[in-house]
Structures are given as structure tokens and as C-alpha cells.
Design a protein around this motif. Structure first.
Motif, PDB file in Angstrom:
ATOM      1  N   ALA A  77      -4.534   6.697  -5.463  1.00 20.02           N
ATOM      2  CA  ALA A  77      -4.382   7.637  -4.349  1.00 20.02           C
ATOM      3  C   ALA A  77      -3.504   8.830  -4.748  1.00 20.02           C
ATOM      4  O   ALA A  77      -3.628   9.915  -4.197  1.00 20.02           O
ATOM      5  N   TRP A  78      -2.629   8.632  -5.709  1.00 21.53           N
ATOM      6  CA  TRP A  78      -1.721   9.680  -6.176  1.00 21.53           C
ATOM      7  C   TRP A  78      -2.483  10.831  -6.824  1.00 21.53           C
ATOM      8  O   TRP A  78      -3.505  10.613  -7.474  1.00 21.53           O
ATOM      9  N   ARG A  79      -1.999  12.044  -6.604  1.00 20.52           N
ATOM     10  CA  ARG A  79      -2.531  13.195  -7.335  1.00 20.52           C
ATOM     11  C   ARG A  79      -1.375  13.974  -7.924  1.00 20.52           C
ATOM     12  O   ARG A  79      -0.345  14.158  -7.275  1.00 20.52           O
ATOM     13  N   PRO A  80      -1.519  14.433  -9.167  1.00 20.61           N
ATOM     14  CA  PRO A  80      -0.449  15.235  -9.779  1.00 20.61           C
ATOM     15  C   PRO A  80      -0.400  16.623  -9.160  1.00 20.61           C
ATOM     16  O   PRO A  80      -1.359  17.061  -8.527  1.00 20.61           O
ATOM     17  N   LYS A  81       0.715  17.325  -9.391  1.00 16.81           N
ATOM     18  CA  LYS A  81       0.831  18.692  -8.867  1.00 16.81           C
ATOM     19  C   LYS A  81      -0.245  19.584  -9.456  1.00 16.81           C
ATOM     20  O   LYS A  81      -0.777  20.449  -8.796  1.00 16.81           O
ATOM     21  N   ARG A  82      -0.522  19.374 -10.728  1.00 17.63           N
ATOM     22  CA  ARG A  82      -1.534  20.199 -11.397  1.00 17.63           C
ATOM     23  C   ARG A  82      -2.646  19.283 -11.890  1.00 17.63           C
ATOM     24  O   ARG A  82      -2.411  18.406 -12.707  1.00 17.63           O
ATOM     25  N   LEU A  83      -3.832  19.476 -11.334  1.00 14.92           N
ATOM     26  CA  LEU A  83      -4.979  18.663 -11.746  1.00 14.92           C
ATOM     27  C   LEU A  83      -6.069  19.600 -12.248  1.00 14.92           C
ATOM     28  O   LEU A  83      -6.770  20.226 -11.456  1.00 14.92           O
ATOM     29  N   THR A  84      -6.187  19.731 -13.575  1.00 17.54           N
ATOM     30  CA  THR A  84      -7.243  20.595 -14.104  1.00 17.54           C
ATOM     31  C   THR A  84      -8.590  19.934 -13.822  1.00 17.54           C
ATOM     32  O   THR A  84      -8.679  18.731 -13.570  1.00 17.54           O
ATOM     33  N   SER A  85      -9.645  20.724 -13.883  1.00 16.83           N
ATOM     34  CA  SER A  85     -10.954  20.170 -13.529  1.00 16.83           C
ATOM     35  C   SER A  85     -11.574  19.395 -14.685  1.00 16.83           C
ATOM     36  O   SER A  85     -12.543  18.685 -14.504  1.00 16.83           O
ATOM     37  N   ASP A  91      -4.020  14.610 -17.045  1.00 13.98           N
ATOM     38  CA  ASP A  91      -3.314  15.000 -15.828  1.00 13.98           C
ATOM     39  C   ASP A  91      -3.134  13.851 -14.842  1.00 13.98           C
ATOM     40  O   ASP A  91      -2.117  13.757 -14.165  1.00 13.98           O
ATOM     41  N   LEU A  92      -4.137  12.968 -14.760  1.00 17.26           N
ATOM     42  CA  LEU A  92      -4.142  11.954 -13.714  1.00 17.26           C
ATOM     43  C   LEU A  92      -3.989  10.541 -14.290  1.00 17.26           C
ATOM     44  O   LEU A  92      -3.127   9.766 -13.862  1.00 17.26           O
ATOM     45  N   PHE A  93      -4.827  10.190 -15.267  1.00 15.68           N
ATOM     46  CA  PHE A  93      -4.834   8.805 -15.743  1.00 15.68           C
ATOM     47  C   PHE A  93      -3.605   8.473 -16.596  1.00 15.68           C
ATOM     48  O   PHE A  93      -3.061   7.369 -16.490  1.00 15.68           O
ATOM     49  N   ALA A  94      -3.157   9.414 -17.443  1.00 14.71           N
ATOM     50  CA  ALA A  94      -2.033   9.105 -18.330  1.00 14.71           C
ATOM     51  C   ALA A  94      -0.743   8.816 -17.562  1.00 14.71           C
ATOM     52  O   ALA A  94      -0.070   7.826 -17.859  1.00 14.71           O
ATOM     53  N   PRO A  95      -0.373   9.629 -16.571  1.00  9.02           N
ATOM     54  CA  PRO A  95       0.842   9.277 -15.818  1.00  9.02           C
ATOM     55  C   PRO A  95       0.723   7.924 -15.113  1.00  9.02           C
ATOM     56  O   PRO A  95       1.701   7.168 -15.053  1.00  9.02           O
ATOM     57  N   ALA A  98       1.081   5.212 -17.822  1.00 10.67           N
ATOM     58  CA  ALA A  98       2.474   5.109 -18.267  1.00 10.67           C
ATOM     59  C   ALA A  98       3.312   4.395 -17.219  1.00 10.67           C
ATOM     60  O   ALA A  98       4.162   3.554 -17.533  1.00 10.67           O
ATOM     61  N   THR A  99       3.065   4.712 -15.942  1.00 12.83           N
ATOM     62  CA  THR A  99       3.801   4.075 -14.859  1.00 12.83           C
ATOM     63  C   THR A  99       3.506   2.575 -14.815  1.00 12.83           C
ATOM     64  O   THR A  99       4.414   1.752 -14.618  1.00 12.83           O
ATOM     65  N   LEU A 100       2.258   2.219 -15.032  1.00 11.66           N
ATOM     66  CA  LEU A 100       1.898   0.790 -15.072  1.00 11.66           C
ATOM     67  C   LEU A 100       2.571   0.096 -16.255  1.00 11.66           C
ATOM     68  O   LEU A 100       3.031  -1.042 -16.142  1.00 11.66           O
ATOM     69  N   ALA A 101       2.641   0.779 -17.393  1.00 12.05           N
ATOM     70  CA  ALA A 101       3.260   0.176 -18.572  1.00 12.05           C
ATOM     71  C   ALA A 101       4.744  -0.075 -18.335  1.00 12.05           C
ATOM     72  O   ALA A 101       5.311  -1.037 -18.852  1.00 12.05           O
ATOM     73  N   PHE A 102       5.376   0.790 -17.556  1.00 14.31           N
ATOM     74  CA  PHE A 102       6.793   0.596 -17.207  1.00 14.31           C
ATOM     75  C   PHE A 102       6.974  -0.388 -16.048  1.00 14.31           C
ATOM     76  O   PHE A 102       8.082  -0.711 -15.683  1.00 14.31           O
ATOM     77  N   ARG A 103       5.856  -0.816 -15.457  1.00 15.25           N
ATOM     78  CA  ARG A 103       5.876  -1.746 -14.322  1.00 15.25           C
ATOM     79  C   ARG A 103       6.704  -1.211 -13.142  1.00 15.25           C
ATOM     80  O   ARG A 103       7.474  -1.926 -12.530  1.00 15.25           O
ATOM     81  N   ARG A 104       6.558   0.093 -12.889  1.00 12.39           N
ATOM     82  CA  ARG A 104       7.293   0.708 -11.780  1.00 12.39           C
ATOM     83  C   ARG A 104       6.357   1.595 -10.973  1.00 12.39           C
ATOM     84  O   ARG A 104       6.486   2.823 -10.977  1.00 12.39           O
ATOM     85  N   MET A 105       5.417   0.973 -10.294  1.00 14.72           N
ATOM     86  CA  MET A 105       4.440   1.752  -9.553  1.00 14.72           C
ATOM     87  C   MET A 105       5.008   2.141  -8.186  1.00 14.72           C
ATOM     88  O   MET A 105       5.304   1.284  -7.370  1.00 14.72           O
TER      89      MET A 105
END
Lengths: 206, 206, 206
Positions: A77-85, A91-95, A98-105
Motif C-alpha cells: 500500500a505504501w508509495r514513495p515520494k518519487r515514483l518514476t514510471s 523506487d518501490l520494491f527495493a525500499p 530492505a524494510t522486510l530484511a530489517f524486519r521493521r515493516m
């Protein structure tokens, strides 16, 4: 794996399903083969048998989804501030990965979703799904499905099983390092010898 | 170095010998050029002048072995629970290399071995051993063996020495960054100009 | 980015300028596209809007230099004990970049320099500067300079803007993920369709 065939969502879905089980539980995968980036498909997260996958709902994650015993699906559901087309991988999947890898969603980033919408057939795929730089041809057939006595028809020839490259005298098939049927040739390119490409059909001869 | 020529054990043995000395002592190398994977050759570990090498006993480690002043050889006695027939790099060599890098080798993993069994000639190799993506042709000749006044015969032409690319007007030879004689051309592909490939002979003209 | 076009200093200078702004402030870049390695040009360090760049004074860093608002230039006075004639990236630039990343620059390594000596035109470059492995053609034109209604002439055709690959039916242009005008085609190679290569001119049609 930057060498997955361009635009080939179905072969990539089979490759990813086979490769993923070689990684330890707890691994987080970011996978995109995504000619439809910027279009309408959801970005999703899949948990499957202890591993987590982030990518588009375009079928790419659907083979491993259907083969998993314990599984959950989420919509991002999250969207980054800048989402290129054109670069949701960055822009979207990497953050999210990374958040999942840190286990802090953070709350609200993921929303429940029953299942991916695009579902490919999860059965063995009788096609070449990848050709490596040696010319070895990986297929979408799991080696556990095929008897060692079986012959495989590919590129107009009938190939026998061999356990190693040195045990074969010409093109042969074997169980590769990720458990798939692979067509190869000793010190030569099976793709060139048999004129095989990604998408070409292979069959078990009875 | 994923671009080493496929199946070329001898050129790879010369490349590895030259490249390894560019790394600090204490480095651990995992090297496989291994068309015979799954066959009978031993997996080995070599210690040579402060660096450690893990790979197959198929000649790959034999050039650096014979050039080393202080050296030891071991057979890898350990076997993983799962050993596929085609990917010992992952299944067998990588765990051993990682264990060596941590300096925590369990008893029984390594056994004494006098020397590698397959031994290539460790002298300078008068052949192209690698062509890079510019078309520069690395040879198996160490630059310390060749006078700067020498001309080198390659692809039917006699090439003079130049110190830099800009100092040359056409194909030339120079000492490359790992100490080997390399054949190059300013802003052009020497491989294409001279029709050179891995394995082609070069000679010092007298 | 190992796939920058060989010997193409000007396209690389435009690529680097666009890519660099995608990285966080504080990033240190080591960049070499350097057919003149071993020749007379200075090795330099540029600080530009919070990022640091290490490379040769051959124009490569000059586009980002001229576009920067806050900037400083230095000549690298330090020389390593061993400086090969062909690999300053490893011998000279890498130690300086690593030292900058650690923020521990010894006295005397850098000397003041007013500006790079080789200065390319920093305006938008109406050329293809990179072709990726899909055949998408990146240009040196910043998308902020071009109206979404503009048509672009490339390879003998007039191309319209599209926001995504799926929204287009044939070759089109769009703003790519680093803010440059890129020419692409849905599930096909624009380079092959339009016979484009690095250096080919593109024009905004009025």
C-alpha cells in the motif's frame, strides 16, 4: 540474476521458483521481470515456506506461490515520494525489500490480499526457460518428475540422461544444480548444437 | 572473473597465477574452470606464498603452485550432505573457502597431499589467454621475460612495444596491469584487427 | 557501470552527471573512461553539490562540474609506489577514492586547482549516449527541457511521448529513471527498430 530473458515472465517464474529453494529460510527476494511497469498490476509481497518475495503481480511470483505449503500474500500500500514510471524496482520494491530484511515493516505499508491475481500454471513447464553462457539449456521440468531412464526430445533429437558432462559423448540431459532438467553437451553449446532458445518445447519421449 | 574462457583450463591457470599476486597475502581464492566436474579429479587446497586457493586438481592451480617458493597442498576430504554432480563450486568449494577465510578449519576436512596431480608447464605461455571487452589480448608471457626492444609476432604482424595507448599508432604490445604482455590497439580492438582469439600463438621475433 | 561505451568520454560525462544525482549526498564516485591513461592529463577530485568524484581530467567530470552550484576542484598530487601505465583506476584513483570515503585525506595528497582543464559543453546533448541490454536508447537530453507534447526525431521517425511502455504501440520517448529522455519500444529493441547507436543524433521536432 541480470541475465533472465527479457520480457519472459513465465520462464522467470519457473526459474525463480527453482532458485529460491537454494537460499536459506529468512531470505528476502526482490524480483522484477516487468514489461508492464507503471501499468495497473499491484505491487505485492509473498511469504512462501519461510522466504519472502517482493515484486509485481504479473505472474512472476505465482509459480512459487502455488507450490508453497505455508504462504501469505500482501498488497504493497505504501508509495514513495518519487515514483518514476519505469523503475519500480528501485523506487518501490527495493525500499520494501530492505524494510522486510530489517524486519521493521511500518504499519500501513502492507495490506492483506487473498492471493496474487495473475496465476500461471504451476505444473512442470516443458520448455527451455534459460540458456546460460555455455549454451546449457535449463528447462521448466523438475528432475524429480522424470525417470533417469527417460529420453527427452529436444531440437529434433532424443537425448539420454548422463550424470556428469564427462560421462556423455554428445548432447544429453541431467539434473542441474537447482533440481531442474537441463540439456547440455560436453565442452560445447547445446543451444547451438540443437538450435534451442528460451521458449522452445521439450518433451519426454515414452 | 566470470569472463574466463569456457573450458580453457590452461589459459585460466596462467591468468590466475598472474592475477593472484595482485591480491594481499592472506587472500583466499575459489577458482573453478571445470569441464570435468563430477568426475574423478580430487578437490584440493593450495597454499602458495601466503595466499590460499581452493579448486579442482585439473591443472588450474598448477601454474601458481610450481611458481611458488613456499607452498603446501591438501586434498579436501570433507563432503557436503548434498553434492550435486555439476556445481561443486557451490556445494563443495565454497564452504571450504569460507571456512578457510574464517581460519577455522575443522579436523578431518583437509588431508595431506604431496602435490597436485595434473601439472601444466609453468613456463611463460606464448599464447593469447584472455581477450577483454575492448579486444585487448592478454598473453601468458610475463613482461619481465621480454625486452622492451623486442618485437612480437601476432596475427601475421610484428608489433613494437609502447608504454601507453596514446603513444602507439597501431597495434602494439605493452606490460599490462598484472605484469603480462598484452597486445592492444589505441581506441580499437586488437583482437579484431589482428584476428586473435584465446589460444592463438604469439612469438617473440629475434 | 561497466557497460559505458568504450572510449566515449562525452557520452559518459552526460551519463555520470545524470546518474550521480540519484545517489545520496556524501557519496564518493570513482569514474574512469580513459583512453588516454598514462598520458599527460591530471588526475583530479571534484566536489559538486555534496558529492565527490575522482577521475581523470579528460572531460569526464566536466559536465557535472559545470552544472554544479557549489563546487571545488583539486589536482591529485599523491602517487602510489607502483603506478602501471594502463590501470590508474586501480593504482591511483581507487586509493584516493577510498581515502575520501574514510574522510581521512593525508596532507599533500590533494592540491588546489581552479577548474578542470578539459571542459565539454554542459548543455543538453542531442545524441544517444547509452543503449541498454533491452535496446532502450538513453539520450543526453534532460526531460525537464522537453515538453510532453514534443515529438522527437530519431532514426528517421517522429516519436511521441508515452508515460509507460504499455501505453505505447511502437517506438516512443519517455522520461527515464534518471531524468533523461529515453527512446524505447514496448517489448522490443528500439535500437534495432530505429537503427540507433551511441553517438547518433536525435532532435526535437518543432
Amino acid at each position: 540474476m541480470h541475465s533472465a530473458p527479457a520480457f519472459g515472465i513465465e520462464p522467470a517464474a519457473h526459474l525463480l521458483s527453482a532458485l529460491a529453494t537454494e537460499y536459506p529460510r529468512g531470505s528476502v527476494f526482490l524480483a522484477v521481470v516487468d514489461p508492464g511497469v507503471g501499468g495497473k498490476r499491484d505491487p505485492i509481497v509473498i511469504q512462501a515456506d519461510g522466504r519472502t518475495f517482493v515484486g509485481p503481480d504479473n505472474g512472476l511470483l505465482s509459480v512459487l506461490w502455488q507450490r508453497a505449503r505455508r504462504r501469505k500474500c500482501f498488497r504493497i500500500a505504501w508509495r514513495p515520494k518519487r515514483l518514476t514510471s519505469s523503475f519500480h524496482g528501485r523506487d518501490l520494491f527495493a525500499p520494501v525489500a530492505a524494510t522486510l530484511a530489517f524486519r521493521r515493516m511500518p504499519r500501513g505499508w502492507l495490506a492483506a490480499k487473498e492471493s496474487p491475481e495473475v496465476l500461471f500454471d504451476p505444473a512442470d513447464l516443458g520448455k527451455v526457460i534459460y540458456v546460460d553462457h555455455y549454451g546449457n539449456c535449463v528447462t521448466g521440468m523438475r528432475a524429480t518428475s522424470v525417470s533417469r531412464n527417460a529420453r527427452i526430445r529436444a531440437g529434433g533429437r532424443l537425448l539420454r540422461h548422463a550424470r556428469t558432462f564427462d560421462a556423455a559423448e554428445g548432447p544429453f540431459w541431467y539434473e542441474n544444480s537447482m533440481g531442474l532438467v537441463e540439456i547440455a553437451a560436453p565442452r560445447a553449446s547445446a543451444a547451438r548444437l540443437l538450435r534451442l532458445r528460451v521458449g522452445y518445447a521439450i518433451r519426454i519421449a515414452r
